[in-house]
Design a protein around this motif. Structure first.
Motif, mmCIF file in Angstrom:
data_model
loop_
_atom_site.group_PDB
_atom_site.id
_atom_site.type_symbol
_atom_site.label_atom_id
_atom_site.label_comp_id
_atom_site.label_asym_id
_atom_site.label_seq_id
_atom_site.Cartn_x
_atom_site.Cartn_y
_atom_site.Cartn_z
ATOM 1 N N THR A 44 0.838 -1.195 0.000
ATOM 2 C CA THR A 44 0.000 0.000 0.000
ATOM 3 C C THR A 44 0.872 1.245 0.000
ATOM 4 O O THR A 44 1.866 1.310 0.716
ATOM 5 C CB THR A 44 -0.904 0.015 1.249
ATOM 6 N N ALA A 45 0.494 2.226 -0.800
ATOM 7 C CA ALA A 45 1.269 3.465 -0.874
ATOM 8 C C ALA A 45 1.149 4.247 0.431
ATOM 9 O O ALA A 45 0.069 4.386 0.998
ATOM 10 C CB ALA A 45 0.782 4.320 -2.035
ATOM 11 N N PHE A 46 2.277 4.731 0.923
ATOM 12 C CA PHE A 46 2.270 5.616 2.073
ATOM 13 C C PHE A 46 3.487 6.523 1.996
ATOM 14 O O PHE A 46 4.468 6.229 1.314
ATOM 15 C CB PHE A 46 2.218 4.848 3.390
ATOM 16 N N THR A 47 3.408 7.657 2.658
ATOM 17 C CA THR A 47 4.430 8.691 2.534
ATOM 18 C C THR A 47 5.695 8.362 3.297
ATOM 19 O O THR A 47 6.805 8.557 2.821
ATOM 20 C CB THR A 47 3.871 10.047 3.015
ATOM 21 N N GLY A 48 5.537 7.855 4.503
ATOM 22 C CA GLY A 48 6.704 7.560 5.321
ATOM 23 C C GLY A 48 6.285 6.935 6.629
ATOM 24 O O GLY A 48 5.124 6.579 6.828
ATOM 25 N N LEU A 49 7.225 6.803 7.538
ATOM 26 C CA LEU A 49 6.984 6.147 8.816
ATOM 27 C C LEU A 49 7.236 7.127 9.958
ATOM 28 O O LEU A 49 8.137 7.956 9.898
ATOM 29 C CB LEU A 49 7.910 4.943 8.989
ATOM 30 N N VAL A 67 8.192 -2.873 0.360
ATOM 31 C CA VAL A 67 7.608 -1.547 0.589
ATOM 32 C C VAL A 67 7.501 -0.809 -0.748
ATOM 33 O O VAL A 67 7.998 0.298 -0.922
ATOM 34 C CB VAL A 67 8.430 -0.744 1.615
ATOM 35 N N SER A 68 6.803 -1.451 -1.691
ATOM 36 C CA SER A 68 6.747 -0.935 -3.055
ATOM 37 C C SER A 68 5.963 0.368 -3.175
ATOM 38 O O SER A 68 6.070 1.063 -4.181
ATOM 39 C CB SER A 68 6.139 -1.983 -3.986
ATOM 40 N N GLY A 69 5.172 0.706 -2.168
ATOM 41 C CA GLY A 69 4.410 1.952 -2.240
ATOM 42 C C GLY A 69 5.015 3.086 -1.452
ATOM 43 O O GLY A 69 4.446 4.174 -1.386
ATOM 44 N N LEU A 70 6.175 2.858 -0.866
ATOM 45 C CA LEU A 70 6.785 3.866 0.005
ATOM 46 C C LEU A 70 7.338 5.033 -0.804
ATOM 47 O O LEU A 70 8.087 4.846 -1.751
ATOM 48 C CB LEU A 70 7.904 3.222 0.822
ATOM 49 N N ASN A 71 6.970 6.259 -0.422
ATOM 50 C CA ASN A 71 7.416 7.463 -1.131
ATOM 51 C C ASN A 71 8.646 8.106 -0.509
ATOM 52 O O ASN A 71 9.406 8.780 -1.192
ATOM 53 C CB ASN A 71 6.297 8.508 -1.171
ATOM 54 N N SER A 72 8.828 7.913 0.775
ATOM 55 C CA SER A 72 9.872 8.658 1.467
ATOM 56 C C SER A 72 10.502 7.827 2.584
ATOM 57 O O SER A 72 9.811 7.094 3.288
ATOM 58 C CB SER A 72 9.282 9.940 2.068
ATOM 59 N N LEU A 73 11.822 7.964 2.712
ATOM 60 C CA LEU A 73 12.537 7.415 3.866
ATOM 61 C C LEU A 73 13.132 8.550 4.710
ATOM 62 O O LEU A 73 14.076 8.345 5.454
ATOM 63 C CB LEU A 73 13.657 6.479 3.409
ATOM 64 N N VAL A 74 12.564 9.739 4.597
ATOM 65 C CA VAL A 74 13.090 10.894 5.316
ATOM 66 C C VAL A 74 13.066 10.623 6.821
ATOM 67 O O VAL A 74 12.007 10.351 7.410
ATOM 68 C CB VAL A 74 12.276 12.162 5.002
ATOM 69 N N GLN A 75 14.231 10.634 7.425
ATOM 70 C CA GLN A 75 14.404 10.463 8.872
ATOM 71 C C GLN A 75 13.776 9.175 9.405
ATOM 72 O O GLN A 75 13.508 9.056 10.596
ATOM 73 C CB GLN A 75 13.821 11.666 9.628
ATOM 74 N N VAL A 76 13.587 8.181 8.532
ATOM 75 C CA VAL A 76 12.821 7.008 8.960
ATOM 76 C C VAL A 76 13.554 6.185 10.017
ATOM 77 O O VAL A 76 12.923 5.559 10.875
ATOM 78 C CB VAL A 76 12.447 6.144 7.737
#
Length: 254
Positions: A44-49, A67-76
């Motif tokens: 499922t697409a999601f922006t980040g964690l 995590v094929s729907g992940l848009n961002s790993l910013v500070q994850v």
């Protein structure tokens, strides 16, 4: 669907996370035990964690699987003070931003990327700085696609004492300068003969500079008619004994 699987000191389980403005909130309902490992599976697409503050002091291992729907790993993975191992599998072209992803991870020793496509990444500012760039020991890139920005991930982790680069793809990178520079964890033979490279590469300056533990390099296959610089491409490769150019038509002017 997004599933979080976790282990505590004395228990295991899984839960469905909550969403807020596209971010997944990972805090579980249990507060009676210490969270140790987390595995995230998602199509499922999601922006980040977004992590609960208590997790950052106890979690030792995080696996992001499919995590094929992940848009961002910013500070994850930012400032996880006990985190020693991270694996990311199947992060695809939706991933745009990885800035400060591992910032402040001072004990992180094992980092693995498998089946990832980083060709859309446009920001990796301080991705590993503040700890992971000096603490990482074992680093593996397997079947990973890079562009001009994301290839900097290799250089950022150059101090790892054990580095594996397997079946990777640089066909979207036109600037390969410093790509493997000072990667002391690359040992023995580095075979790039089957690794896709762009015919539009213009710069290979210091590409292998400082790779002091490489003995042999098999250069990438292909023709590079736009290549204009290979200055100091093997500078500091003190143990290098063989350079195999049989698969390509690079013209050297060092």
């Amino acid at each position: 669907m997004i599933v979080f699987k976790y282990t505590y000191d004395t228990s295991v389980g899984e839960f469905t996370p909550t969403f807020n403005s596209g971010y997944v909130y990972t805090t579980t309902t249990s507060t009676s035990d210490t969270l140790k490992t987390v595995t995230i599976e998602s199509d499922t697409a999601f922006t980040g964690l977004s992590w609960g503050s208590s997790s950052k002091s106890s979690v030792t291992k995080i696996d992001l699987i499919d995590v094929s729907g992940l848009n961002s790993l910013v500070q994850v993975f930012y400032a996880f003070t006990s985190l020693t191992s991270v694996t990311v599998v199947n992060a695809t072209t939706t991933l745009l931003d990885i800035n400060h992803a591992f910032y402040g991870n001072t004990v992180l020793t094992d980092i693995t990327f498998v089946d990832c496509d980083f060709t859309a990444v446009n920001n990796m500012t301080n991705c590993f700085n503040g700890g992971a760039n000096s603490s990482a020991v074992n680093v593996k890139f397997s079947n990973v696609k890079f562009n001009n920005v994301s290839k900097g991930m290799i250089f950022a982790l150059r101090v790892a004492t054990n580095m594996k680069i397997e079946n990777c793809d640089f066909s979207q990178a036109t600037n390969m300068s410093n790509a493997f520079a000072n990667c002391v964890g690359l040992t023995g033979t580095l075979d790039l003969s089957t690794t896709p490279f762009s015919p539009n590469v213009t710069d290979m300056t210091s590409m292998f500079s400082g790779c002091k533990n490489l003995v042999k390099i098999i250069m990438p296959k292909g023709n590079f008619p736009l290549l204009t610089s290979m200055n100091q491409v093997f500078y500091g490769c003190t143990n290098l004994k063989e350079i195999d150019l049989s698969k390509n038509s690079i013209v050297f002017f060092l």
